[in-house]
Design an enzyme around this catalytic site. Structure first.
Site, short mmCIF file in Angstrom:
data_model
loop_
_atom_site.label_atom_id
_atom_site.label_comp_id
_atom_site.label_asym_id
_atom_site.label_seq_id
_atom_site.Cartn_x
_atom_site.Cartn_y
_atom_site.Cartn_z
N ASP A 127 0.82 -1.23 0.00
CA ASP A 127 0.00 0.00 0.00
C ASP A 127 0.85 1.27 0.00
O ASP A 127 0.34 2.33 0.33
CB ASP A 127 -0.85 0.03 1.28
CG ASP A 127 -2.32 -0.12 0.97
OD1 ASP A 127 -2.65 -0.39 -0.19
OD2 ASP A 127 -3.13 0.04 1.89
N CYS A 187 -15.18 1.09 6.35
CA CYS A 187 -16.48 0.46 6.14
C CYS A 187 -16.26 -0.95 5.61
O CYS A 187 -15.45 -1.15 4.71
CB CYS A 187 -17.33 1.27 5.17
SG CYS A 187 -18.94 0.54 4.81
N ASP A 188 -17.00 -1.92 6.15
CA ASP A 188 -16.89 -3.31 5.71
C ASP A 188 -18.18 -3.84 5.10
O ASP A 188 -18.29 -5.03 4.83
CB ASP A 188 -16.53 -4.22 6.90
CG ASP A 188 -15.09 -4.07 7.36
OD1 ASP A 188 -14.25 -3.68 6.54
OD2 ASP A 188 -14.82 -4.37 8.54
N CYS A 201 -19.72 -3.95 2.22
CA CYS A 201 -19.71 -4.75 0.99
C CYS A 201 -19.02 -6.10 1.18
O CYS A 201 -19.29 -7.05 0.43
CB CYS A 201 -19.08 -3.98 -0.16
SG CYS A 201 -17.32 -3.61 0.05
#
Length: 308
Positions: A131, A239-240, A242
Site C-alpha cells: 500500500d 467500512c466493511d 460490501c
C-alpha cells in the site's frame, strides 16, 4: 544448479513459514487493460481528493519501472479477519484496523522473505510493497491466481473470502507463473445493493469519492459534506459493508497473526467512551494502530458527523 521450479517452491514455502496465507506469482509485464481502466476511473474523478493516485501512472502499470529487469511479481495474502467483534451499537470500525498497523507487520515479513531468497537463491534484487507505492496489487493478485475481483472491487479467494491484506514483491528472477482463476460472483448483487452511499456504481467500479472509507480516512478536510448525512450506517473509521454481505466471506476464518489481536478498546469502547477520549489517550492507545492515520481530530470529526 537450482532450477526455476526449485526457486518457486522455496519462495512459496518461505511465504507460508512467515505466516502468509496464500502466495501466487505472475510474469512482470505492462498491465495494458488495467491502465485503460485506471485512466478512465481517474478521468471521471472517482479518486476524489486522493490526488496522489494521479502520480506515477507509468509505474503503476509496469513493474519493470519499479525494479530494474523485473521478471516476476510475487503476491502474498495475509488474513486479518478477527475472532471477536465490537460491542453492539458502538461507532463501527473496519476490521482491518482492529490490531497493529498492517504496514509495519507486513513490511517486516517482506524484508525477511527477500533476505531468505538472497541467502538461498543467490543474487536477487527486489522491492516489497504494502500500500506504499504505485502498485496495482489486486490486478497482480488476480493474475497470479489468488482470486477474482468481485463486484465490490475486492479480491475474493474462493476458499477464504476477501478479508486479506495484499502484499507485492517484485523481483528480477524468473519463476514458475500461476494462471488466473474464473469469476464466481455470478448474478449476485448483494454488495451493490448494500453499499450505504451507493459508491459501487457498477460491478467492479468503486466511486472512491462516495465511499465511507474515503470520507472517514482519506478526507483531510475539517468537515464532511452535508449531503452525506445519515448515510454512514454508524461507520466511524472505514467500512466493511460490501464485504460483510458477500456470501464468499462465510469461509472467512479468524487470523493467526498475533500482531492483529484486537486492541481491547476497539472491541469494548461505547459511544460515550469515544466521546470522552482525550487526545493524549488516543495517541497512547492507538500508537501502533491504523486509526492513527486519521489522527485524533479526524476521529472526533467522524464521531461528531455520526451524531449530527
Amino acid at each position: 544448479m537450482q532450477s526455476v521450479e526449485t526457486h518457486t517452491a522455496f519462495i512459496k514455502a518461505q511465504a507460508a513459514d512467515l505466516g502468509f496465507d496464500h502466495c501466487g506469482i505472475a510474469r512482470a509485464v505492462q498491465l495494458d487493460d488495467d491502465a485503460r481502466r485506471l485512466e478512465q476511473w481517474l478521468h471521471k474523478g472517482m479518486h476524489g481528493n486522493m490526488k496522489y493516485m494521479e502520480n506515477h501512472f507509468d509505474k503503476r502499470i509496469d513493474p519493470r519501472k519499479l525494479v530494474d529487469n523485473a521478471q516476476s511479481v510475487i503476491t502474498l495474502l495475509l488474513n486479518y479477519y478477527p475472532s471477536e467483534q465490537q460491542v453492539p451499537d458502538a461507532p463501527r470500525i473496519s476490521k482491518y484496523a482492529y490490531g497493529k498497523d498492517y504496514h509495519e507487520v507486513i513490511k517486516a515479513k517482506l524484508n525477511t522473505l527477500l533476505v531468505r531468497m538472497q541467502e538461498t537463491i543467490g543474487e536477487v534484487s527486489g522491492r516489497g510493497f504494502v500500500d506504499s507505492a504505485p502498485v496495482l496489487e489486486r490486478a497482480w493478485a488476480q493474475r497470479s491466481g489468488l482470486g477474482w475481483l468481485g463486484k465490490n472491487g475486492n479480491l475474493i479467494h474462493k476458499q477464504a473470502g476477501s478479508f486479506f491484506f495484499i502484499a507485492t514483491l517484485i523481483t528480477d528472477i524468473p519463476l514458475v507463473y500461476d494462471g488466473p482463476v474464473g469469476d464466481y460472483c455470478g448474478s449476485c448483487t448483494k454488495c451493490l445493493d448494500a453499499c450505504p452511499t451507493g459508491a459501487l456504481v457498477a460491478p467492479g467500479v468503486v466511486d472512491g469519492s462516495r465511499c465511507i472509507s474515503y470520507y472517514t480516512i482519506e478526507l483531510k478536510e475539517l468537515l464532511i459534506p452535508e449531503q452525506m448525512q445519515g448515510q454512514f450506517d454508524n461507520w466511524m473509521f472505514g467500512c466493511d459493508t460490501c464485504q460483510d454481505v458477500c456470501p464468499w466471506n462465510r469461509f472467512s476464518k479468524p487470523n493467526k497473526t498475533v500482531e492483529f489481536t484486537p486492541i481491547p478498546e476497539i472491541l469494548n469502547f461505547s459511544t460515550r467512551d469515544w466521546e470522552e477520549l482525550t487526545e493524549e489517550e488516543f495517541k497512547r492507545i492507538f500508537k501502533h494502530s491504523p486509526m492513527k492515520r486519521s489522527k485524533f481530530a479526524g476521529i472526533r470529526r467522524n464521531l461528531n458527523f455520526l451524531e449530527y
